[in-house]
Write an enzyme that holds these catalytic residues in place. Structure first.
Site, PDB file in Angstrom:
ATOM      1  N   GLU A 137       1.004  -1.147   0.029  1.00 19.54           N
ATOM      2  CA  GLU A 137      -0.020  -0.003   0.046  1.00 19.54           C
ATOM      3  C   GLU A 137       0.843   1.197  -0.122  1.00 19.54           C
ATOM      4  O   GLU A 137       0.666   2.104  -0.644  1.00 19.54           O
ATOM      5  CB  GLU A 137      -0.784   0.245   1.204  1.00 19.54           C
ATOM      6  CG  GLU A 137      -1.996  -1.087   1.324  1.00 19.54           C
ATOM      7  CD  GLU A 137      -3.028  -0.704   0.186  1.00 19.54           C
ATOM      8  OE1 GLU A 137      -2.972   0.378  -0.446  1.00 19.54           O
ATOM      9  OE2 GLU A 137      -3.991  -1.584   0.363  1.00 19.54           O
TER      10      GLU A 137
HETATM   11  C1  BLG Z   1     -10.340   0.726  -1.560  1.00 19.24           C
HETATM   12  C2  BLG Z   1     -11.106   0.651   0.251  1.00 19.24           C
HETATM   13  C3  BLG Z   1     -12.386  -0.309  -0.159  1.00 19.24           C
HETATM   14  C4  BLG Z   1     -13.308   0.174  -1.177  1.00 19.24           C
HETATM   15  C5  BLG Z   1     -12.528   0.120  -2.498  1.00 19.24           C
HETATM   16  O1  BLG Z   1     -11.334   1.139  -2.296  1.00 19.24           O
HETATM   17  O2  BLG Z   1      -9.311   1.501  -1.057  1.00 19.24           O
HETATM   18  N1  BLG Z   1     -10.308   0.140   0.884  1.00 19.24           N
HETATM   19  C6  BLG Z   1      -9.838   0.746   2.101  1.00 19.24           C
HETATM   20  O3  BLG Z   1     -10.328   1.803   2.346  1.00 19.24           O
HETATM   21  C7  BLG Z   1      -8.873   0.135   2.901  1.00 19.24           C
HETATM   22  O4  BLG Z   1     -13.046   0.042   1.162  1.00 19.24           O
HETATM   23  O5  BLG Z   1     -14.444  -0.730  -1.250  1.00 19.24           O
HETATM   24  S1  BLG Z   1     -15.651   0.037  -1.224  1.00 19.24           S
HETATM   25  O6  BLG Z   1     -15.883   0.742   0.099  1.00 19.24           O
HETATM   26  O7  BLG Z   1     -16.710  -1.244  -1.044  1.00 19.24           O
HETATM   27  O8  BLG Z   1     -16.153   0.671  -2.387  1.00 19.24           O
HETATM   28  C8  BLG Z   1     -13.090   0.663  -3.802  1.00 19.24           C
HETATM   29  O9  BLG Z   1     -13.630   1.860  -3.902  1.00 19.24           O
HETATM   30  C9  BLG Z   1      -6.999   1.184  -1.226  1.00 19.24           C
HETATM   31  C10 BLG Z   1      -8.232   1.027  -1.943  1.00 19.24           C
HETATM   32  C11 BLG Z   1      -8.091   1.931  -3.298  1.00 19.24           C
HETATM   33  C12 BLG Z   1      -6.654   2.106  -3.392  1.00 19.24           C
HETATM   34  N2  BLG Z   1      -6.047   1.638  -2.349  1.00 19.24           N
HETATM   35  C13 BLG Z   1      -6.543   0.034  -0.403  1.00 19.24           C
HETATM   36  O10 BLG Z   1      -6.121  -0.977  -1.047  1.00 19.24           O
HETATM   37  C14 BLG Z   1      -5.925   3.313  -3.923  1.00 19.24           C
HETATM   38  O11 BLG Z   1      -5.441   3.997  -3.296  1.00 19.24           O
HETATM   39  N3  BLG Z   1      -6.367   3.450  -5.135  1.00 19.24           N
HETATM   40  C15 BLG Z   1      -5.726   4.711  -6.023  1.00 19.24           C
HETATM   41  C16 BLG Z   1      -4.696   4.572  -6.931  1.00 19.24           C
HETATM   42  S2  BLG Z   1      -4.253   5.894  -7.396  1.00 19.24           S
HETATM   43  O12 BLG Z   1      -2.805   6.028  -7.189  1.00 19.24           O
HETATM   44  O13 BLG Z   1      -5.071   7.235  -7.179  1.00 19.24           O
HETATM   45  O14 BLG Z   1      -4.205   5.715  -8.700  1.00 19.24           O
END
Ligand code: BLG
Length: 478
Positions: A311
């Site tokens: 992460e």
């Molecule tokens: C996750 C959330 C989920 C959520 C999904 O996104 O975050 N997890 C956490 O907060 C721990 O709860 O699911 S939902 O509540 O059912 O919608 C979907 O929205 C986090 C993810 C997103 C990802 N990392 C943990 O793995 C992230 O940071 N994405 C962004 C990528 S970028 O760099 O901005 O392109």
């Protein structure tokens, strides 16, 4: 007179035959004996590709396969551990084990005295060198540096063949005490120049030794199989053929392969190097937080550490473009739901992330078993539970098995294609991300688990590896 003698001989022969048949039918065959004793004894070696114990329990590719065979026979698996290959052959010869399951390649020499089972994996022998060190381009170059391998190995057999037929100047050192982890470690530290290991061993250990690379393949594809001692009683061997036939058709072989090898190849050199550096620099600072959160939520702390590395590279102030923040990258909404008010606080972030992944793991239907359950909980952590459910539905519709990560991971990426997501409940998702996410975490987790493994510790500890062991130098044949 002749008639009498003839009659006497036939009668005696018939009597002897009867005795033989009776005793033969009384004496139980190997399978019957194993069943009556209730245990199957298998000899193996302690290595990441075969059998090892970590803090969670006993595992390894060979172990899992042998365990499934013991289940097939309805008996307990008893592992006999050999420290060297010759010790392993010895216990086969003395029939102290029913067979050897130890990443053994089928070779001509071995074929003369053991009986190999149905092959279960193909590998190639690979010459390994240190990046920045001398890189051999072909077999002839091996004579220019110090080449060290394990005695009694398929690699030793191959090098001898090459020396006899094409490259008489070839010379190397071998010791029964060496195995692939130790050999790769010696090349990595610069103690020796090259070694030869099997491609599956290299693939598995590469992340651990990012400064190692493959110079070239020494052989084409070779098969790995179990080795049974030669015996007139082939009942167990035949039962293994039935087992492997079933394992092919019911998917067991591909499941075990996916479990140990499916996630490899994701981590490149830079990634592995970075992980190693950060582990040395930062993990000490946070491991207690991971351990505390893990025990509170019934998780393995190394899984949390691996997640957090994936992460945020263990950076408490990490943030993504979308405003996701902290060591466990909680979204604002999820943090709120979990009662986390400061996402940048390492303890809050780790506790929140741990509680969330534990909750997701619990929420999955009971028919999804470990370890797939954990991999799916991780995917849901990243992409959302709803999208994971959609991917599982797509798998079911397509005749796949929604309880297997191996299948579900093929359907997640479809969530970014309109023809697929338009019919799902939660619609579009960047479905490729959770796949890479889970594979990386599994890779990091492996490395942390090996670091921690009571048995493998020895092999990874460079102080235990010295070229003072029982080394034999194989001179050139000039
Ligand atoms: C996750 C959330 C989920 C959520 C999904 O996104 O975050 N997890 C956490 O907060 C721990 O709860 O699911 S939902 O509540 O059912 O919608 C979907 O929205 C986090 C993810 C997103 C990802 N990392 C943990 O793995 C992230 O940071 N994405 C962004 C990528 S970028 O760099 O901005 O392109």
């Amino acid at each position: 007179m002749f008639k009498f003698i003839f009659r006497f001989i036939t009668r005696s022969a018939i009597a002897a035959l009867c005795v033989l048949t009776i005793t033969g039918s009384v004496r139980p065959n190997a399978v019957e004996q194993i069943r009556s004793q209730g245990e199957l004894i298998v000899v193996t070696r302690n290595s990441p590709t075969t059998y090892f114990e970590d803090n969670i329990g006993t595992t390894g590719y060979e172990y899992e396969l042998a365990k499934a065979f013991a289940d097939h026979l309805g008996v307990e698996l008893v592992i006999k551990q050999a420290d060297t290959l010759s010790e392993l052959y010895d216990s086969l010869e003395r029939k102290q084990a029913s067979f050897a399951a130890a990443n053994l390649t089928i070779t001509d020499a071995r074929n003369k005295w053991v009986r190999f089972s149905t092959p279960y994996m193909n590998v190639t022998q690979q010459v390994v060198y240190r990046r920045g060190g001398m890189k051999p381009k072909e077999v002839f170059d091996l004579a220019k540096g110090q080449l060290v391998i394990a005695s009694d190995s398929s690699h030793s057999e191959k090098l001898r063949q090459l020396q006899n037929n094409q490259v008489p100047e070839l010379t190397w050192s071998e010791s029964p005490d060496f195995e692939s982890v130790g050999l790769m470690q010696m090349v990595a530290t610069g103690e020796v120049d090259f070694t030869v290991v099997d491609s599956n061993e290299f693939e598995m250990l590469q992340a651990y030794y990012p400064n190692l690379a493959v110079a070239f393949d020494l052989t084409g594809a070779q098969s790995l199989a179990w080795a049974f001692p030669q015996s007139r009683d082939d009942s167990l061997f035949r039962e293994s053929e039935v087992f492997f036939r079933n394992a092919q058709t019911n998917g067991l072989l591909s499941e075990v392969r996916e479990r140990f090898y499916g996630h490899l190849g994701q981590l490149n050199y830079v990634g592995a190097k970075h992980f190693q550096r950060q582990t040395a620099r930062k993990l000490d600072k946070y491991d207690e937080l991971f351990q505390h959160a893990a025990s509170k939520n019934g998780l393995d702390w190394r899984l949390l550490a691996a997640m957090s590395y994936q992460e945020s590279y263990w950076n408490p102030k990490a943030r993504s473009f979308t405003g996701v923040r902290g060591m466990m990258m909680l979204t604002r909404r999820t943090a709120k739901e979990l009662g986390v008010n400061n996402r940048l606080d390492p303890k809050q972030s780790i506790d929140g992330g741990a509680a969330y992944v534990a909750k997701l793991r619990k929420r999955l239907p009971e028919r999804i078993q470990e370890p797939d359950r954990t991999w799916m909980a991780l995917a849901a952590y990243n992409v959302g539970y709803g999208h994971l459910t959609d991917a599982r539905q797509l798998a079911i519709k397509d005749g796949g098995d929604d309880t297997l990560w191996m299948d579900v991971k093929d359907y997640l990426p479809l969530l970014s294609q309109k023809q697929h997501y338009k019919n799902t409940r939660h619609g579009y998702a960047r479905g490729n991300e959770p796949v890479v996410y889970v594979q990386n975490i599994r890779r990091y987790f492996d490395i942390l688990a090996w670091n921690d493994s009571p048995n493998l510790d020895m092999a990874f500890d460079s102080e235990n590896l010295q070229l003072t062991a029982d080394i034999r130098v194989i001179p050139p044949r000039l």
